[in-house]
Write a protein that holds these residues in place. Structure first.
Motif, PDB file in Angstrom:
ATOM      1  N   LYS A 195      -0.747 -11.579 -34.265  1.00 26.11           N
ATOM      2  CA  LYS A 195       0.182 -11.620 -33.063  1.00 26.11           C
ATOM      3  C   LYS A 195       1.659 -10.957 -33.339  1.00 26.11           C
ATOM      4  CE  LYS A 195       2.778 -14.993 -30.264  1.00 26.11           C
ATOM      5  NZ  LYS A 195       2.690 -16.584 -29.885  1.00 26.11           N
ATOM      6  N   TYR A 196       1.904 -10.969 -34.752  1.00 27.95           N
ATOM      7  CA  TYR A 196       3.125 -10.348 -35.192  1.00 27.95           C
ATOM      8  C   TYR A 196       2.956  -9.006 -36.090  1.00 27.95           C
ATOM      9  CZ  TYR A 196       5.324 -14.479 -33.511  1.00 27.95           C
ATOM     10  OH  TYR A 196       5.935 -15.434 -32.532  1.00 27.95           O
ATOM     11  N   ILE A 230       9.689  -8.992 -38.033  1.00 32.15           N
ATOM     12  CA  ILE A 230       9.030  -9.722 -36.570  1.00 32.15           C
ATOM     13  C   ILE A 230       9.723  -9.200 -35.420  1.00 32.15           C
ATOM     14  CG2 ILE A 230       8.261 -11.749 -35.526  1.00 32.15           C
ATOM     15  CD1 ILE A 230       8.007 -13.429 -38.032  1.00 32.15           C
ATOM     16  N   ASP A 232       8.433  -9.264 -31.991  1.00 32.40           N
ATOM     17  CA  ASP A 232       8.111  -9.738 -30.814  1.00 32.40           C
ATOM     18  C   ASP A 232       8.320 -11.131 -30.546  1.00 32.40           C
ATOM     19  OD1 ASP A 232       7.040  -7.082 -30.342  1.00 32.40           O
ATOM     20  OD2 ASP A 232       5.165  -7.827 -31.731  1.00 32.40           O
ATOM     21  N   LEU A 233       9.617 -11.811 -31.032  1.00 35.60           N
ATOM     22  CA  LEU A 233      10.057 -13.119 -30.642  1.00 35.60           C
ATOM     23  C   LEU A 233      10.761 -12.958 -29.557  1.00 35.60           C
ATOM     24  CD1 LEU A 233      11.016 -14.204 -34.067  1.00 35.60           C
ATOM     25  CD2 LEU A 233       9.090 -14.837 -32.990  1.00 35.60           C
ATOM     26  N   SER A 238      14.937  -9.748 -33.561  1.00 37.16           N
ATOM     27  CA  SER A 238      14.076  -9.429 -34.849  1.00 37.16           C
ATOM     28  C   SER A 238      14.539 -10.427 -35.799  1.00 37.16           C
ATOM     29  CB  SER A 238      14.308  -7.911 -35.288  1.00 37.16           C
ATOM     30  OG  SER A 238      15.737  -7.663 -35.636  1.00 37.16           O
ATOM     31  N   SER A 285       7.480 -19.981 -30.513  1.00 36.34           N
ATOM     32  CA  SER A 285       8.042 -18.709 -29.901  1.00 36.34           C
ATOM     33  C   SER A 285       8.968 -19.182 -28.907  1.00 36.34           C
ATOM     34  CB  SER A 285       7.015 -17.909 -29.393  1.00 36.34           C
ATOM     35  OG  SER A 285       5.944 -17.470 -30.272  1.00 36.34           O
TER      36      SER A 285
END
Length: 337
Positions: A195-196, A230, A232-233, A238, A285
């Protein structure tokens, strides 16, 4: 027992006679030694066990009874008890109220070396379970020392239960397990967290444990690297730091001199706020939270700073909540730069 006896060839019959003579010379009693032997002997007729497996087992018992072997009677008793449950269902360690360990395919070799019986396994799955939990290492190679309750593994994969974090797996190089316990550690593991991080692997330490917890805190993984990003939160958000997984909970982690950092930028790439903490918790998330964080908020050419606040950020709502805590440092005012 009779069908197994009738099926033995001459060489196997001679080996069995030699074993009984060795048991007699060692002065082993009918109960428990012969009783345990015949219980395991009957289980050795298991259709999944090869004739070679039976031959290796008899040879191992003969070697264990040789003159000069220390504590022969007790070791043979323990090995026969192990053999009974192992031949029955692949159990390496059986316990009614505790931790159970089982292989899902039988050994490729059994023998006696350095005063220890051993079993070697080609690729198999290693299962552990209790009344309320289970865990499995898939596609692993290993050796087992039944009298030491020690599994020495090479390779293998553990998969997380899929949840909001998506598929996650950890691959091992070498590891050892004490099968008397329902917990084990792997010092060198490689995490795949699609996912990340896509198919890039992350090196770190791994732990898994049988548990009665309603909210599982295992498997666990702690990355070796502290600069993992990361992205894509949430929009323009980031997190940078180490990665820690506790079951389905994800944390971005840091240490005193190298805190984990969270930054939010506007559409033009300008930083709107920056947070530093030893740990950020990422909840499904939809929420990122932490305590005792340093916080910097930027307003055009100005900014305000606080050394220790509690923060909750909701990416889907683009909402930041900054709250003072209850410690002395939390009580100091914001600084205007």
């Amino acid at each position: 027992i009779r069908p197994r006896m009738m099926a033995l060839d001459e060489e196997q019959q001679a080996d069995l006679v030699q074993l009984f003579l060795s048991m007699k010379q060692t002065k082993l009693s009918l109960n428990p030694y012969y009783k345990l032997f015949f219980l395991a002997y009957a289980e050795s007729a298991n259709s999944e066990l090869s004739e070679e497996t039976y031959d290796q087992w008899i040879a191992t018992l003969i070697d264990m009874l040789q003159v000069g072997q220390s504590n022969r009677a007790n070791k043979v008793k323990a090995f026969l008890e192990f053999s009974n449950s192992y031949f029955k269902n692949g159990a390496l360690k059986a316990s009614e109220g505790g931790s159970n360990w089982r292989v899902l395919s039988y050994h490729s070799e059994m023998g006696f070396q350095e005063d220890k019986p051993f079993l070697k396994f080609e690729e198999t799955d290693l299962l552990a379970f209790s009344k309320k939990d289970s865990m499995i290492i898939s596609k692993t190679i290993g050796s087992f020392l039944p009298l030491q309750n020690k599994w020495i593994g090479e390779g293998g994969t553990v998969d997380w239960d899929e949840g909001d974090l998506g598929p996650i797996s950890a691959d091992f190089k070498t590891y050892t397990i004490d099968t008397k316990k329902g917990i084990y550690n792997v010092d060198e593991a490689f995490l795949t967290f699609d996912k990340y991080f896509g198919q890039n692997t992350i090196k770190g330490k791994f732990q898994d444990k049988l548990s009665n917890e309603k909210l599982k805190q295992h498997p666990r993984f702690i990355s070796e690297e502290r600069g993992l990003v990361i992205n894509d939160l949430g929009p323009n958000l980031s997190l940078t730091g180490g990665i820690e997984l506790r079951g389905q909970k994800l944390f971005s982690t840091g240490v005193k001199d190298n805190l984990a950092a969270m930054q939010l930028r506007d559409q033009n790439g300008k930083v709107k706020f920056k947070l530093g903490a030893k740990s950020f918790g990422v909840q499904k998330s939809s929420e990122i939270s932490g305590k005792n964080m340093s916080a910097t908020l930027y307003f055009d050419q100005d900014s305000i700073y606080h050394p220790s606040v509690n923060v909750k950020y909701y990416p889907t709502e683009n909402t930041l909540r900054v709250l003072k805590g209850e410690t002395a440092i939390d009580a100091v005012p914001f600084y205007d730069s």
